[in-house]
Design an enzyme around this catalytic site. Structure first.
Site, mmCIF file in Angstrom:
data_model
loop_
_atom_site.group_PDB
_atom_site.id
_atom_site.type_symbol
_atom_site.label_atom_id
_atom_site.label_comp_id
_atom_site.label_asym_id
_atom_site.label_seq_id
_atom_site.Cartn_x
_atom_site.Cartn_y
_atom_site.Cartn_z
ATOM 1 N N GLU A 43 0.819 -1.214 0.000
ATOM 2 C CA GLU A 43 0.000 0.000 0.000
ATOM 3 C C GLU A 43 0.856 1.269 0.000
ATOM 4 O OE1 GLU A 43 -2.682 -0.629 3.345
ATOM 5 O OE2 GLU A 43 -4.026 -1.792 2.059
ATOM 6 N N ASP A 100 -8.212 -8.909 4.695
ATOM 7 C CA ASP A 100 -7.947 -7.732 5.525
ATOM 8 C C ASP A 100 -8.985 -7.556 6.625
ATOM 9 O OD1 ASP A 100 -6.882 -5.440 6.466
ATOM 10 O OD2 ASP A 100 -7.443 -4.153 4.792
ATOM 11 N N GLU A 131 -12.441 -1.498 12.148
ATOM 12 C CA GLU A 131 -12.428 -0.886 10.816
ATOM 13 C C GLU A 131 -13.537 -1.436 9.918
ATOM 14 O OE1 GLU A 131 -8.685 -1.369 8.821
ATOM 15 O OE2 GLU A 131 -9.413 -0.494 6.951
HETATM 16 C C1 GCV Z 1 -2.282 0.840 8.241
HETATM 17 C C2 GCV Z 1 -5.939 -1.855 5.614
HETATM 18 C C3 GCV Z 1 -6.325 -0.534 6.208
HETATM 19 C C4 GCV Z 1 -5.164 0.434 6.200
HETATM 20 C C5 GCV Z 1 -3.993 -0.215 6.954
HETATM 21 C C6 GCV Z 1 -3.658 -1.530 6.257
HETATM 22 C C7 GCV Z 1 -2.555 -2.288 6.951
HETATM 23 O O1 GCV Z 1 -5.709 -1.729 4.253
HETATM 24 O O2 GCV Z 1 -7.407 -0.007 5.533
HETATM 25 O O3 GCV Z 1 -5.564 1.617 6.839
HETATM 26 O O4 GCV Z 1 -2.891 0.628 6.990
HETATM 27 O O5 GCV Z 1 -4.792 -2.349 6.252
HETATM 28 O O6 GCV Z 1 -2.870 -3.201 7.690
HETATM 29 O O7 GCV Z 1 -1.390 -1.975 6.764
#
Ligand code: GCV
Length: 714
Positions: free
Chosen positions: A305, A379, A407
């Site tokens: 990411e 995730d 989340e």
């Molecule tokens: C910290 C998901 C979340 C991101 C997070 C990522 C991760 O994609 O939406 O906010 O980033 O996981 O675990 O690194």
């Protein structure tokens, strides 16, 4: 006049001290409200003998004194002699009395376990809380207080408790500007601007709460990392926090931004095979340990990411992790290297990518590296099958990563007790070494003989007065600590402990709150993602339903990528006829999921593209079953509301109203999820929502038009 002022002052103080705003978490220590039990406890505990003045023992002493005076309603004196009812606390090094007991169980308790034993000493009945280290003593003290808080008998105690996992860690996704990624409880509790000089009393309470459930590490910063935290200006602040946490057995860790040598070191590269880069990290580690002699190590998100990593220089994850591991090794620091990697450029099913990258690296990591794996392959979805890496890397210690912050589980407003979800994964059988090779046994090191072991979870803590935004978020923090200590505990037992300490030991109340908690995860799965649906939430902020979304900059951020609904059916075919992700599991697991008739229905759409008319075990078609499940979810939330309403008289007003209002929001959101998802999927199934169910109040266009540019946690 004076008297009136005094009375007002006392009333005000008692309000301040006893306001039930959730700040005290599960450490409320209110007077035992059962008279008989109170008398028994008072008779059994008449004095405290705790010698030694190390910071750890001082913390233990302070806690036992505070706890007992609250619970027993009187000050229990410190003693030098024994009386009947002495509580003897310490290590063989701190206390000659403990030493002279020569407790054989201390051979089993290692450096964090403890024993609590009823004994006769000089003809008197005493209770000994003993351990080999100060941290063990503190854990024993908290355990003992928990026995009282939960109204357990304390005659003939013979408890030996040893953590099953060595590193039990919270991962804060906290930024240096105090925003929290995916945080729904206010801002970060780390007040970087005022540190190191201003020490918020919360830091100590945070440490107490963690120690009370056995958490022994905290990663202070977001995995989407900022290199600044590694500069002296911030290390001084980190050191201040570390000194508050140290007496409570808690180590601090930081996230290491892979490009730090370039960003703050002035180097031209961060290539892990470059000698200057390696030396930079060695010097950085040395500097960190000068500030924080017991620094725990680094957590790293790399090449995921948008985060930089070794692949930017053509190196692999092991080469990146090993460079940091070498820098930390002289000080016994560890690297927790995350396996949450997937690339927008890779056409491979996102489910498969972490395994594809990491499995070939098994055996290539230094001994002080752990690979930290999310519980499931995508995730933190409401329900995921266990990650196929568990059991697949026998030569590498794998660490569990759960997510406490909700989340994808209703964020700040939904009551979801996560322990059943954690247990589902921990108890799953990988068959890596035959039947019984559970995920829990992979991560506790037993399956492959690892001694470096760990369980982490993304924190749900913020500046909200009650710490977690939703009061019931506290239960998830609590559950993480308890499961990291002992993954064999049941969700029910953990809920039982938490409710007794947080609310009451009253059986009716206890059972009612527990039943809400224990039904809450399945309820949420049903109103959000039943039957194996996953990743169908709003884009970017992840709030609410958006199964229609197809405009993300990369395919695997789009809900349509995951549900694949069309006129024939719905679900992601991951069998050998589809992406073949199932080949990443052992044959036993693969076979069970691959065959649609043996695939558990709760995982069905994770692995199969299923016809709308497919006959489910209930006799309903898939479409009917989906309508049924979404409605069951809503029904369950309404049942939770009704149960909560029935407890109005038994719960203080502040917490009652707080939860009641949030349950009202949860009900609305459950209805929203149900109606938006059913209307959207109906455009493919072309079948009616059976008349016995509530029909959507709005059109699909209405749901699609909703926007949330200011949703929290982004
Ligand atoms: C910290 C998901 C979340 C991101 C997070 C990522 C991760 O994609 O939406 O906010 O980033 O996981 O675990 O690194």
């Amino acid at each position: 006049m004076k008297k009136a002022v005094l009375l007002f002052y006392c009333l005000f103080l008692s309000f301040v001290v006893f306001a039930e705003d959730g700040y005290q978490l599960w450490l409320r220590y209110y007077l035992i409200d059962n008279k008989n039990l109170l008398e028994q406890y008072r008779a059994a505990i008449t004095g405290i003998q705790i010698n030694g003045n190390t910071p750890g023992l001082e913390a233990a002493k302070e806690e036992i004194i505070t706890g007992l005076s609250g619970l027993l309603g009187k000050k229990i004196p410190l003693q030098k002699e024994f009386t009947t009812g002495t509580l003897l606390i310490g290590t063989p090094a701190s206390s000659n009395q403990i030493k002279s007991l020569s407790l054989p169980q201390l051979q089993k308790t290692g450096d964090e376990g403890f024993s609590i034993t009823t004994l006769k000493r000089n003809g008197k009945n005493i209770i000994a809380i003993a351990a080999n280290t100060d941290a063990g003593v503190l854990y024993g003290v908290f355990h003992f207080l928990r026995l009282l808080q939960t109204h357990q008998g304390i005659q003939n105690l013979s408890i030996v408790s040893v953590p099953k996992v060595r590193n039990r860690i919270l991962n804060h996704w906290d930024n240096l500007d105090r925003t929290v990624e995916r945080g729904y409880a206010g801002f970060s509790i780390w007040d970087w601007h005022k540190l190191p000089d201003y020490i918020d009393p919360r830091y100590k309470d945070y440490a107490r709460a963690n120690a009370s459930i056995g958490i022994n590490g905290t990663v202070l910063t977001n995995v989407n990392a900022n290199a600044l935290v590694l500069t002296p200006q911030y290390l001084e602040k980190v050191a201040a926090l570390a000194s508050i946490f140290r007496p409570y057995g808690i180590k601090v860790y930081l996230t290491a931004r892979f490009s730090a040598p370039v960003e703050i070191g002035g180097l031209k590269t961060a290539d892990p095979l470059d000698h200057q880069v390696q030396q930079w990290w060695k010097d950085k580690a040395k500097e960190i340990y000068q500030y924080i002699p017991d620094f725990g190590g680094f957590l790293v998100k790399a090449n995921s990411e948008g985060q930089p990593g070794p692949q930017n220089y053509g190196r692999n994850h092991a080469e990146g992790a090993n460079m940091l591991a070498d820098a930390l090794a002289p000080y016994k620091g560890i690297v927790m290297w995350r396996a949450f990697v997937y690339s927008g450029e890779t056409p491979e099913d996102r489910f498969k990518q972490a395994y594809s990258e990491f499995k070939p690296l098994d055996g290539k990591f230094r001994p002080n590296v752990m690979v930290q794996v999310k519980n499931g392959p995508i995730d933190f979805q409401p329900r995921e099958p266990f990650h196929p890496l568990f059991g697949a890397m026998p030569q590498t210690p794998l660490m569990m990563e759960f997510q406490l912050t909700q989340e994808y589980l209703g964020q700040g407003t939904n009551l979801v007790y996560e322990a059943p979800m954690f247990k589902e994964v921990l108890d799953a059988d990988t068959y890596a070494k035959g039947k019984g090779s559970t995920v829990a046994n992979v991560i506790d090191g037993r399956l492959d003989g690892h001694t470096l072991t760990g369980m982490a979870a993304v924190s749900n803590i913020g500046t909200d007065r009650n710490w977690t935004g939703h009061l019931f978020g506290q239960a998830n923090w609590y559950a993480l600590g308890r499961l990291a200590w002992d993954h064999t505990l049941t969700s029910e037992k953990i809920a039982d402990e938490w409710v007794r300490q947080t609310f009451s030991n009253n059986t009716t109340l206890l059972n009612s709150i527990k039943s809400i908690m224990l039904s809450s995860h399945e309820a949420m799965v049903n109103y959000m993602t039943p039957l194996g649906l996953h990743h169908i939430m709003g884009y970017s902020h992840h709030y609410g339903p958006a199964p229609w979304w197809d405009k993300a900059p990369r395919a695997d951020w789009n809900p349509v990528y995951f549900h694949k609904a069309d006129s024939l059916g719905i679900g992601f075919d991951r069998t050998s006829k589809g992406s073949n992700a199932l080949a990443q599991y052992t044959p036993e697991v693969r076979k069970r999921f691959e065959d649609i008739s043996t695939c558990p229905e709760e995982y069905l759409l994770w692995f199969h593209h299923v016809s709308w008319k497919y006959k489910m075990k209930s006799g309903r078609t898939l479409w009917e079953e989906m309508c049924y499940k979404y409605n069951e979810g809503v029904k369950a939330v309404r049942a939770m509301q009704a149960q909560w309403a029935g407890m109005e008289k038994a719960i203080d007003k502040e917490r009652f109203e707080h939860v009641k209002m949030l349950l009202n929001i949860q009900e609305k959101e459950a209805v929203w999820w149900r109606d938006a998802c059913l209307l959207y999927f109906q455009t493919f199934s072309k079948m009616p929502i059976p008349a016995q169910y509530e029909q959507p109040a709005h059109t699909l266009e209405y749901y699609e038009s909703l926007k949330f540019p200011n949703a929290p946690g982004i």
